[in-house]
Design an enzyme around this catalytic site. Structure first.
Site, short mmCIF file in Angstrom:
data_model
loop_
_atom_site.label_atom_id
_atom_site.label_comp_id
_atom_site.label_asym_id
_atom_site.label_seq_id
_atom_site.Cartn_x
_atom_site.Cartn_y
_atom_site.Cartn_z
NE ARG A 76 -4.12 -1.74 0.26
CZ ARG A 76 -4.16 -3.02 -0.15
NH1 ARG A 76 -3.12 -3.55 -0.77
NH2 ARG A 76 -5.25 -3.74 0.06
CB SER A 78 -8.77 -1.58 4.00
OG SER A 78 -9.10 -2.87 3.58
CD GLU A 130 -5.67 0.94 2.50
OE1 GLU A 130 -6.47 1.59 1.81
OE2 GLU A 130 -5.61 -0.30 2.48
#
Ligand code: EPU
Length: 341
Positions: free
Chosen positions: A165, A239, A337
């Protein structure tokens, strides 16, 4: 030079999937590079922000500057051999539509990434991933507009410094470039190796005799639809937290009290723990805040849902509450995130 329309006082609700009621002072839809340059030249001193599909950014405050909405479109095949296809895709294109196109052409590489919300241009920024595949596995090059030199530049896959990520676009190049095109290498189905080991996906495909891109993409779509809320009806950003990575000492400590904790050995004494499990075991699955404007998703608590009318302060408080509860119970600090702006 074309006419660039700059809008004032624009609600950002429909431009980000968490759908907070906030406004931008100025807003431009960039269909061409000139639109971007014009926006820059009109407001040289104001803060600026680039926006793709808005699925990984949450506006918690009004934005006192210029939002440049990336609508650079296009799908061009640069090369085709008996084994693969190289395709250059406009950054403003919708990600899932690209997946459906690749599947319809029987091209392998992104079938596991079906139904991820957002745009093609956003995909390299956080190196989107699901079911054992990350977009870095298929990206060849990323074309960017350098805001300083006002010229187009090309980054190779290596230049992008992809991680979990993560990429150079979140770090050194943050705010310095705008992604204009992404070039992918897709495999012709006969030459494609499918990635179906991920728990859940392998189970869904157990009874399938002949694996192909369509079958895999459909299985992924089914799993995601069963676990993850649709941003259209339940505003969310996918998420919300990253899966935390802990060292061996902390892992041992947690295991002593929670022997059933799932974890993934990354090597080098590092372990990745599912944030969904931590939130779930902390008793926070399907909980709401006091005003019931926000909650954790009842089927996958790593996703936060905006039920409507939440303020930025309420969101910050809810995030703090989740982080503190998890930290107190496991000694693990969750990192968001999504980007809060
Ligand atoms: N779990 C629970 N309770 C739950 C749900 C999950 O304990 O209610 C535990 C289970 O042990 C499960 C584990 O959490 O095995 C992992 O859950 P899941 O397979 O749903 O995946 P994840 O690690 O939570 C990651 C990505 C998702 C991606 C899925 C599938 C991150 C932060 N998230 O989620 O990406 O779709 O894997 O590959 O890495 C996104 O980034 O927006 C996103 C949705």
């Amino acid at each position: 030079m074309n006419q660039t329309r700059i809008h004032q006082n624009v609600s950002l609700k429909k431009y980000h999937t968490f759908a907070m009621e906030v406004k931008a002072d100025y807003f431009v839809e960039a269909q061409t590079i000139e639109d971007i340059i014009n926006g820059y030249q009109t407001f040289p001193d104001l803060p600026k922000m680039f926006l793709g599909g808005g699925s990984n950014v949450i506006f918690v405050n009004d934005f006192h500057g210029l939002i440049i909405h990336n609508k650079l479109m296009g799908r061009k095949i640069l090369k085709e051999t008996s084994e693969y296809v190289i395709a250059k895709i406009g950054a403003g294109e919708n990600w899932h539509r690209l997946v459906l196109w690749a599947v319809s052409q029987n091209l392998g590489g992104i079938e596991n990434l079906a139904l991820i919300p957002g745009s093609v241009g956003a995909s390299p920024v956080q190196n989107i991933g699901a079911y054992g595949v990350e977009v870095k596995d298929v990206i060849q090059e990323v074309e960017v507009f350098n805001l300083h030199t006002q010229k187009l530049e090309t980054l190779t896959n290596q230049d992008c410094q992809f991680g979990y990520r993560d990429s150079i676009f979140k770090r050194d190049l943050k705010g310095k470039v705008l992604i204009t095109n992404v070039t992918f290498k897709f495999n012709k189905a006969k030459h494609h190796t499918f990635n179906t080991d991920y728990k859940g996906l392998s189970e869904a495909l157990e009874s399938v005799r002949q694996i192909d891109v369509e079958v895999v993409s459909k299985a992924v779509i089914k799993i995601r639809q069963s676990k993850l809320p649709d941003p259209q009806s339940h505003p969310n950003s996918g998420s919300f937290f990253k899966n935390p990575v802990v060292d061996e000492d902390l892992m041992k400590n947690i295991l002593a009290n929670h022997p059933n904790i799932p974890s993934f050995d990354l090597g080098n004494n590092k372990f990745k723990i599912p944030a969904a499990w931590l939130i779930d075991q902390a008793g926070l699955k399907g909980v709401k805040n006091e005003t019931e404007t926000l909650g954790t998703n009842p089927t996958q608590p790593l996703v936060l849902i905006h039920y409507g009318g939440a303020t930025g302060d309420e969101l910050r408080e809810f995030i703090d509450f989740i982080r503190t509860t998890v930290d107190n119970k496991f000694g693990v600090t969750l990192e968001t995130e999504v980007n809060l702006v």
